[in-house]
Write a protein that holds these residues in place. Sequence first.
Motif, PDB file in Angstrom:
ATOM      1  N   VAL A 141     -62.130   3.048  17.807  1.00 44.72           N
ATOM      2  CA  VAL A 141     -60.017   2.756  17.356  1.00 44.72           C
ATOM      3  C   VAL A 141     -59.870   3.429  16.735  1.00 44.72           C
ATOM      4  CG1 VAL A 141     -58.374   2.160  19.902  1.00 44.72           C
ATOM      5  CG2 VAL A 141     -60.675   1.639  20.351  1.00 44.72           C
ATOM      6  N   LYS A 143     -56.113   4.213  14.696  1.00 49.05           N
ATOM      7  CA  LYS A 143     -54.360   3.518  14.982  1.00 49.05           C
ATOM      8  C   LYS A 143     -54.009   3.970  14.163  1.00 49.05           C
ATOM      9  CE  LYS A 143     -55.963  -0.234  18.128  1.00 49.05           C
ATOM     10  NZ  LYS A 143     -55.533  -1.498  18.590  1.00 49.05           N
ATOM     11  N   VAL A 153     -52.424   5.455  19.138  1.00 46.28           N
ATOM     12  CA  VAL A 153     -54.289   4.640  19.009  1.00 46.28           C
ATOM     13  C   VAL A 153     -54.842   5.731  20.257  1.00 46.28           C
ATOM     14  CG1 VAL A 153     -55.076   3.106  20.833  1.00 46.28           C
ATOM     15  CG2 VAL A 153     -53.144   2.768  19.721  1.00 46.28           C
ATOM     16  N   GLU A 184     -61.046   0.596  14.609  1.00 45.61           N
ATOM     17  CA  GLU A 184     -60.941  -1.006  15.175  1.00 45.61           C
ATOM     18  C   GLU A 184     -62.541  -0.271  16.186  1.00 45.61           C
ATOM     19  OE1 GLU A 184     -57.826  -3.578  16.447  1.00 45.61           O
ATOM     20  OE2 GLU A 184     -58.483  -2.457  17.707  1.00 45.61           O
ATOM     21  N   TYR A 186     -64.312  -0.500  19.040  1.00 46.01           N
ATOM     22  CA  TYR A 186     -64.231  -0.199  20.509  1.00 46.01           C
ATOM     23  C   TYR A 186     -64.420  -0.712  21.624  1.00 46.01           C
ATOM     24  CZ  TYR A 186     -63.882   1.876  25.203  1.00 46.01           C
ATOM     25  OH  TYR A 186     -64.050   1.915  26.812  1.00 46.01           O
ATOM     26  N   LEU A 187     -63.478  -1.830  22.366  1.00 46.25           N
ATOM     27  CA  LEU A 187     -63.880  -3.004  23.033  1.00 46.25           C
ATOM     28  C   LEU A 187     -63.786  -3.665  25.022  1.00 46.25           C
ATOM     29  CD1 LEU A 187     -61.611  -5.604  21.665  1.00 46.25           C
ATOM     30  CD2 LEU A 187     -63.337  -5.602  21.279  1.00 46.25           C
ATOM     31  N   ASN A 223     -51.781   7.993  26.972  1.00 45.09           N
ATOM     32  CA  ASN A 223     -51.148   6.837  27.039  1.00 45.09           C
ATOM     33  C   ASN A 223     -49.836   6.697  27.041  1.00 45.09           C
ATOM     34  OD1 ASN A 223     -53.503   4.767  26.988  1.00 45.09           O
ATOM     35  ND2 ASN A 223     -53.554   4.004  25.119  1.00 45.09           N
ATOM     36  N   ILE A 281     -55.969  -7.260  21.330  1.00 44.78           N
ATOM     37  CA  ILE A 281     -55.764  -5.822  21.542  1.00 44.78           C
ATOM     38  C   ILE A 281     -54.520  -5.836  20.373  1.00 44.78           C
ATOM     39  CG2 ILE A 281     -55.493  -3.867  21.945  1.00 44.78           C
ATOM     40  CD1 ILE A 281     -56.956  -4.691  24.775  1.00 44.78           C
ATOM     41  N   GLU A 282     -53.923  -6.181  21.192  1.00 42.97           N
ATOM     42  CA  GLU A 282     -52.307  -6.523  20.137  1.00 42.97           C
ATOM     43  C   GLU A 282     -51.465  -7.589  20.697  1.00 42.97           C
ATOM     44  OE1 GLU A 282     -50.012  -3.066  21.286  1.00 42.97           O
ATOM     45  OE2 GLU A 282     -50.100  -3.968  23.503  1.00 42.97           O
TER      46      GLU A 282
HETATM   47  P1  AMP Z   1     -52.354  -0.627  20.917  1.00 40.96           P
HETATM   48  O1  AMP Z   1     -51.824  -0.142  21.056  1.00 40.96           O
HETATM   49  O2  AMP Z   1     -53.136  -1.437  20.120  1.00 40.96           O
HETATM   50  O3  AMP Z   1     -51.620  -1.695  22.359  1.00 40.96           O
HETATM   51  O4  AMP Z   1     -53.190   0.220  22.005  1.00 40.96           O
HETATM   52  C1  AMP Z   1     -52.414   1.319  23.028  1.00 40.96           C
HETATM   53  C2  AMP Z   1     -53.971   0.930  24.529  1.00 40.96           C
HETATM   54  O5  AMP Z   1     -55.323   1.376  23.289  1.00 40.96           O
HETATM   55  C3  AMP Z   1     -54.704  -0.214  24.738  1.00 40.96           C
HETATM   56  O6  AMP Z   1     -53.416  -0.799  25.210  1.00 40.96           O
HETATM   57  C4  AMP Z   1     -55.987   0.012  25.208  1.00 40.96           C
HETATM   58  O7  AMP Z   1     -55.849   0.779  25.795  1.00 40.96           O
HETATM   59  C5  AMP Z   1     -55.993   0.769  24.379  1.00 40.96           C
HETATM   60  N1  AMP Z   1     -56.980  -0.013  22.955  1.00 40.96           N
HETATM   61  C6  AMP Z   1     -56.611  -0.196  22.062  1.00 40.96           C
HETATM   62  N2  AMP Z   1     -57.693  -1.246  20.878  1.00 40.96           N
HETATM   63  C7  AMP Z   1     -58.665  -0.462  21.796  1.00 40.96           C
HETATM   64  C8  AMP Z   1     -60.200  -1.342  21.700  1.00 40.96           C
HETATM   65  N3  AMP Z   1     -60.744  -2.082  20.595  1.00 40.96           N
HETATM   66  N4  AMP Z   1     -60.603  -1.179  22.526  1.00 40.96           N
HETATM   67  C9  AMP Z   1     -60.218  -0.015  23.367  1.00 40.96           C
HETATM   68  N5  AMP Z   1     -59.439  -0.078  24.173  1.00 40.96           N
HETATM   69  C10 AMP Z   1     -58.513   0.160  23.169  1.00 40.96           C
END
Ligand code: AMP
Length: 421
Positions: A141, A143, A153, A184, A186-187, A223, A281-282
């Motif tokens: 991932v 970002k 992202v 990052e 991947y989760l 997204n 995640i955030e």
């Molecule tokens: P964020 O802006 O960090 O919330 O990321 C937006 C979206 O990306 C999240 O809601 C997840 O769907 C996906 N995402 C972010 N980080 C990860 C991660 N480390 N592993 C898997 N999906 C992620």
Amino acid sequence: MKVLVLGSGAREHAMCWSLSNSPLISKLMCAPGNPGIAEDAQCINIDINNNSEIISLALKEKVDLVIPGPEIPLVNGIIDELDKVNIKAFGPSKEASKLEGSKQFTKSICKLANIPTAKSEFFSKKEAAINYIKNNKLPIVIKADGLAAGKGVIIAQNEDEAINAIENSFNGLFGEAGKTVLIEEYLEGVEASFFALCDGVNAIPLANAQDHKRVGDGDTGPNTGGMGAFSPTPNLTDDLNDNILNNFIQPTLIEMAKRGSPFQGILYAGLMLTKNGPKLIEYNVRFGDPECQVILTRMKSNLFEAILSAVDHTLENFHLRFYDEVALTVVMASNGYPGKYKINSIITGIDEANNIKGVKVFHAGTTTDSEKNILSNGGRVLSITANARNIEEARILAYQAIKKIKWSNGFYRNDIGKTSF
Ligand code: AMP
Ligand code: GLY
């Protein structure tokens, strides 16, 4: 009290709708607001990304309390500016807003407070970032470090996609936000959103929700800010809720207080429920949109009293109550969103949708013409929210309401609430 809400989305419509029945509020204002909000509050057209416009308005109207909806005024330090002119506000200081404004900051808090999150590294040089990709597992991932309206992202399935994302970010695709890149692990798992109302020391759960972030049915496409949501989510059991409050939210509050930036406001944890437990995640420092719409339509307690208790640091003695009902919301967006879209097409049938028992239509990007027609005026335009005994009934009701709305230039997802549990 005179209250000023900042924002113009369906989130702020839900907030104003909820606040409008508080006997403690003598005048409710919203800047800039929208035609839906205008039914509950006086709308005043200012630029809320400009702190001095907010301060001038708050002073002129003798506002007692300001409630920002979106993150930008918070990250811009509006709470600190309001404090300087002795106006109360609900939300975190500029420093505490870094929990949303800087992923680097949040990762450092996670490390200090032992909060489970994905393994990650930050890079300010392209070559080092590319090198890291070559030595780590895919998918991976990428970002942008700063705020990028949910678009910064990229989940790269292969090395080419990852390198492309890194190059785009360093080449300025996300402006300043992308000058530092986070790479990052991947989760894998199901996502959930957990909201806590915080007064700097105490946190009380504000219910949980599940958001549908991708633009297309079956979680496909890019997204977005969120195409629909429901609350509560069966994926967050009582045990998990306690786990998140005790092992994520509370340690964050303790760490923030320790460094002299206590967190007051709404702390929103975006989590991945992995087979090894929940991981952060955030953080966001505000209500989610569309999650706010489903949480507030379930709230039994008075929202304004809850907010005052957070502002006055008395949450220790406060109890938030919710209806047992489930709420579900479906977002209607302009064709093309989250990419380019056209505005100014006529929407009819909103009143008919609102007339269905258990349904409330919240406005986001709408405006009116000289004949009082409702026109589209943004990406996400309406949030059709239904409350019922269970998710299935709430889905049926929300989609029944959507059928009443006639809008040739809009679309929505057909599968909100159909996630596997
Ligand atoms: P964020 O802006 O960090 O919330 O990321 C937006 C979206 O990306 C999240 O809601 C997840 O769907 C996906 N995402 C972010 N980080 C990860 C991660 N480390 N592993 C898997 N999906 C992620
Ligand atoms: N629905 C996601 C957000 O508000 O950030």
